[in-house]
Design a protein around this motif. Structure first.
Motif, mmCIF file in Angstrom:
data_model
loop_
_atom_site.group_PDB
_atom_site.id
_atom_site.type_symbol
_atom_site.label_atom_id
_atom_site.label_comp_id
_atom_site.label_asym_id
_atom_site.label_seq_id
_atom_site.Cartn_x
_atom_site.Cartn_y
_atom_site.Cartn_z
ATOM 1 N N LEU A 51 81.457 -54.748 -32.910
ATOM 2 C CA LEU A 51 81.372 -55.294 -31.765
ATOM 3 C C LEU A 51 82.727 -56.467 -31.522
ATOM 4 O O LEU A 51 83.122 -57.006 -32.546
ATOM 5 N N PRO A 52 83.028 -56.666 -30.382
ATOM 6 C CA PRO A 52 84.291 -57.532 -30.138
ATOM 7 C C PRO A 52 83.798 -59.040 -30.472
ATOM 8 O O PRO A 52 82.591 -59.234 -29.835
ATOM 9 N N MET A 53 84.520 -59.817 -30.788
ATOM 10 C CA MET A 53 84.080 -61.138 -31.365
ATOM 11 C C MET A 53 83.707 -61.883 -30.232
ATOM 12 O O MET A 53 82.808 -62.816 -30.186
ATOM 13 N N TRP A 54 84.234 -61.676 -28.994
ATOM 14 C CA TRP A 54 83.944 -62.557 -27.666
ATOM 15 C C TRP A 54 82.360 -62.246 -27.813
ATOM 16 O O TRP A 54 81.896 -63.186 -27.060
ATOM 17 N N ARG A 55 81.849 -61.140 -27.489
ATOM 18 C CA ARG A 55 80.605 -60.797 -27.132
ATOM 19 C C ARG A 55 79.647 -61.413 -28.169
ATOM 20 O O ARG A 55 78.562 -61.827 -27.664
ATOM 21 N N VAL A 56 79.845 -61.589 -29.449
ATOM 22 C CA VAL A 56 79.270 -62.135 -30.187
ATOM 23 C C VAL A 56 78.975 -63.633 -30.013
ATOM 24 O O VAL A 56 78.194 -64.297 -30.244
ATOM 25 N N HIS A 57 80.288 -64.223 -29.831
ATOM 26 C CA HIS A 57 80.430 -65.636 -29.492
ATOM 27 C C HIS A 57 79.493 -65.969 -28.399
ATOM 28 O O HIS A 57 78.885 -66.854 -28.178
ATOM 29 N N ARG A 58 79.551 -65.174 -27.367
ATOM 30 C CA ARG A 58 78.624 -65.359 -26.059
ATOM 31 C C ARG A 58 77.218 -65.457 -26.314
ATOM 32 O O ARG A 58 76.523 -65.719 -25.303
ATOM 33 N N SER A 59 76.690 -64.781 -27.405
ATOM 34 C CA SER A 59 75.323 -64.588 -27.702
ATOM 35 C C SER A 59 74.864 -65.830 -28.526
ATOM 36 O O SER A 59 73.708 -65.949 -28.608
ATOM 37 N N ILE A 60 75.755 -66.793 -28.966
ATOM 38 C CA ILE A 60 75.434 -67.883 -29.818
ATOM 39 C C ILE A 60 74.645 -68.665 -28.889
ATOM 40 O O ILE A 60 75.188 -69.223 -28.046
ATOM 41 N N PHE A 201 81.288 -72.665 -23.730
ATOM 42 C CA PHE A 201 80.911 -72.112 -22.170
ATOM 43 C C PHE A 201 81.725 -73.016 -21.314
ATOM 44 O O PHE A 201 82.033 -74.223 -21.704
ATOM 45 N N GLY A 202 82.268 -72.681 -20.364
ATOM 46 C CA GLY A 202 83.027 -73.070 -19.286
ATOM 47 C C GLY A 202 82.321 -74.176 -18.596
ATOM 48 O O GLY A 202 81.003 -73.973 -18.099
ATOM 49 N N ALA A 203 82.657 -75.335 -17.992
ATOM 50 C CA ALA A 203 82.225 -76.246 -16.960
ATOM 51 C C ALA A 203 81.585 -75.614 -15.942
ATOM 52 O O ALA A 203 80.305 -75.906 -15.712
ATOM 53 N N ASP A 204 82.257 -74.720 -15.226
ATOM 54 C CA ASP A 204 81.760 -73.984 -13.904
ATOM 55 C C ASP A 204 80.502 -73.283 -14.142
ATOM 56 O O ASP A 204 79.346 -73.342 -13.434
ATOM 57 N N GLU A 205 80.468 -72.600 -15.476
ATOM 58 C CA GLU A 205 79.180 -71.506 -15.814
ATOM 59 C C GLU A 205 78.135 -72.336 -16.040
ATOM 60 O O GLU A 205 77.149 -72.083 -15.927
ATOM 61 N N LEU A 206 78.424 -73.436 -16.658
ATOM 62 C CA LEU A 206 77.068 -74.208 -16.999
ATOM 63 C C LEU A 206 76.550 -74.853 -15.952
ATOM 64 O O LEU A 206 75.561 -75.158 -15.902
ATOM 65 N N ARG A 207 77.512 -75.433 -14.838
ATOM 66 C CA ARG A 207 76.853 -76.139 -13.657
ATOM 67 C C ARG A 207 76.034 -74.931 -12.994
ATOM 68 O O ARG A 207 75.188 -75.413 -12.292
ATOM 69 N N ASP A 208 76.843 -73.918 -12.874
ATOM 70 C CA ASP A 208 76.028 -72.787 -12.164
ATOM 71 C C ASP A 208 74.593 -72.323 -12.576
ATOM 72 O O ASP A 208 73.799 -71.995 -12.138
ATOM 73 N N ALA A 209 74.667 -72.577 -13.881
ATOM 74 C CA ALA A 209 73.272 -72.241 -14.734
ATOM 75 C C ALA A 209 72.329 -73.125 -14.290
ATOM 76 O O ALA A 209 71.156 -72.912 -14.551
ATOM 77 N N GLY A 210 72.721 -74.465 -13.914
ATOM 78 C CA GLY A 210 71.714 -75.343 -13.597
ATOM 79 C C GLY A 210 71.805 -76.712 -14.268
ATOM 80 O O GLY A 210 70.869 -77.586 -14.204
ATOM 81 N N ALA A 211 72.959 -76.825 -15.189
ATOM 82 C CA ALA A 211 73.056 -78.023 -15.785
ATOM 83 C C ALA A 211 73.119 -79.208 -14.920
ATOM 84 O O ALA A 211 73.952 -79.235 -13.840
ATOM 85 N N SER A 239 66.010 -71.960 -14.203
ATOM 86 C CA SER A 239 65.342 -71.064 -15.480
ATOM 87 C C SER A 239 65.510 -69.645 -15.215
ATOM 88 O O SER A 239 64.955 -68.872 -16.088
ATOM 89 N N ASP A 240 66.412 -69.090 -14.619
ATOM 90 C CA ASP A 240 66.680 -67.633 -14.456
ATOM 91 C C ASP A 240 67.194 -67.406 -15.956
ATOM 92 O O ASP A 240 68.030 -68.165 -16.631
ATOM 93 N N GLU A 241 67.185 -65.838 -16.414
ATOM 94 C CA GLU A 241 67.748 -65.494 -17.352
ATOM 95 C C GLU A 241 69.264 -65.581 -17.479
ATOM 96 O O GLU A 241 69.882 -65.178 -16.464
ATOM 97 N N PRO A 242 69.920 -66.104 -18.437
ATOM 98 C CA PRO A 242 71.146 -66.534 -18.458
ATOM 99 C C PRO A 242 72.055 -64.898 -18.410
ATOM 100 O O PRO A 242 71.518 -64.075 -18.896
ATOM 101 N N PRO A 243 73.165 -64.941 -17.839
ATOM 102 C CA PRO A 243 73.894 -63.678 -18.150
ATOM 103 C C PRO A 243 74.158 -63.399 -19.516
ATOM 104 O O PRO A 243 74.483 -64.448 -20.439
ATOM 105 N N LEU A 244 74.029 -62.095 -19.964
ATOM 106 C CA LEU A 244 74.198 -61.766 -21.281
ATOM 107 C C LEU A 244 75.338 -61.104 -21.553
ATOM 108 O O LEU A 244 76.077 -60.656 -20.685
ATOM 109 N N PRO A 245 75.895 -61.261 -22.897
ATOM 110 C CA PRO A 245 77.329 -60.936 -23.395
ATOM 111 C C PRO A 245 77.506 -59.295 -23.242
ATOM 112 O O PRO A 245 76.507 -58.623 -23.215
#
Length: 245
Positions: A51-60, A201-211, A239-245
């Motif tokens: 598995l590419p490391m970036w996908r593993v990281h994005r699941s942590i 995680f990037g600032a924009d994606e955390l904000r878009d997620a609802g932070a 509360s939506d399911e976050p995007p998965l790697p």
């Protein structure tokens, strides 16, 4: 009459004030996100799963009970999920002594504990979570610590956070985390999430997620307006399911 209405509004605002802060541990209080990613990567490779490391990281940030199926498929989870989790445990144990507290971790916990009940809600294994809490040196400053063994489902399910809130004796909470999984988990229990970027995680994606607030790191939260945050609610869609790697 106007005074009575004003008093009622003040009482209402006070009643909705969050009295507890729940903090994630890995990637939030200790700098362990990439150690976990490396341990999982090595665990998969033991079983010839590339598995590419970036996908593993994005699941942590999600729990190990979900991670294998998300990354490698349900068939792999059914065949060797427990073996992969055992391999991850062994690999992370080799790296755990390299983990360090994130800057400002102890200061923030102690500062918040003077105004709120503070509890820790982690998807990690108990022994690694205990090690992390001892490393930060805040065991006496938190009301309770919950781990993966305290709840039937891990993040982004809200179970671990709900149990931490219940055991702490709190009424409602603000959550501090470092991933989109923390944002979703918090929202599913009706809690706003303050996010820091230390999980990668990037600032924009955390904000878009609802932070409700995104900060670069824990020291930036020392000057946050906690009176305002204590009255916030999670925005629609958090509360939506976050995007998965």
């Amino acid at each position: 009459m106007a005074g009575d209405a004003r008093d009622e509004r003040m009482r209402s605002r006070e009643e909705t004030r969050h009295d507890t802060v729940l903090l994630d541990v890995d990637g939030t209080l200790v700098d362990s996100t990439y150690h976990h990613a490396l341990a999982w990567h090595r665990a998969f490779r033991r079983h010839d799963i590339s598995l590419p490391m970036w996908r593993v990281h994005r699941s942590i940030g999600m729990g190990g009970d979900r991670l294998v199926g998300v990354l490698a498929g349900d068939d792999v989870e059914q065949r060797i999920g427990d073996e992969l989790r055992s391999a991850w445990h062994e690999e992370y144990a080799k790296l755990a002594d390299e983990v360090e507290p994130l800057p400002g971790a102890a200061d923030l916990v102690r500062t918040l504990s003077r105004r709120f009940t503070v509890a820790l809600g982690s998807s990690g294994k108990p022994e690694f979570t205990r090690q992390a809490v001892d490393l930060v040196g805040v065991r006496d400053d938190v009301a309770v610590v919950t781990t993966s063994e305290d709840a039937p489902s891990s993040k982004p399910a809200p179970d671990i956070l709900e149990i931490a809130l219940q055991k702490s004796g709190g009424r409602s909470a603000i959550v501090i985390g470092d991933s989109t999984f923390d944002v979703s988990s918090a929202a599913r229990m009706g809690a706003p999430c303050v996010a820091i970027r230390t999980g990668g995680f990037g600032a924009d994606e955390l904000r878009d997620a609802g932070a409700v607030l995104v900060a670069r790191g824990l020291p930036d939260l020392l000057d946050a307006d906690w009176d305002e945050l204590a009255r916030m609610q999670p925005p629609p869609g958090a509360s939506d399911e976050p995007p998965l790697p």
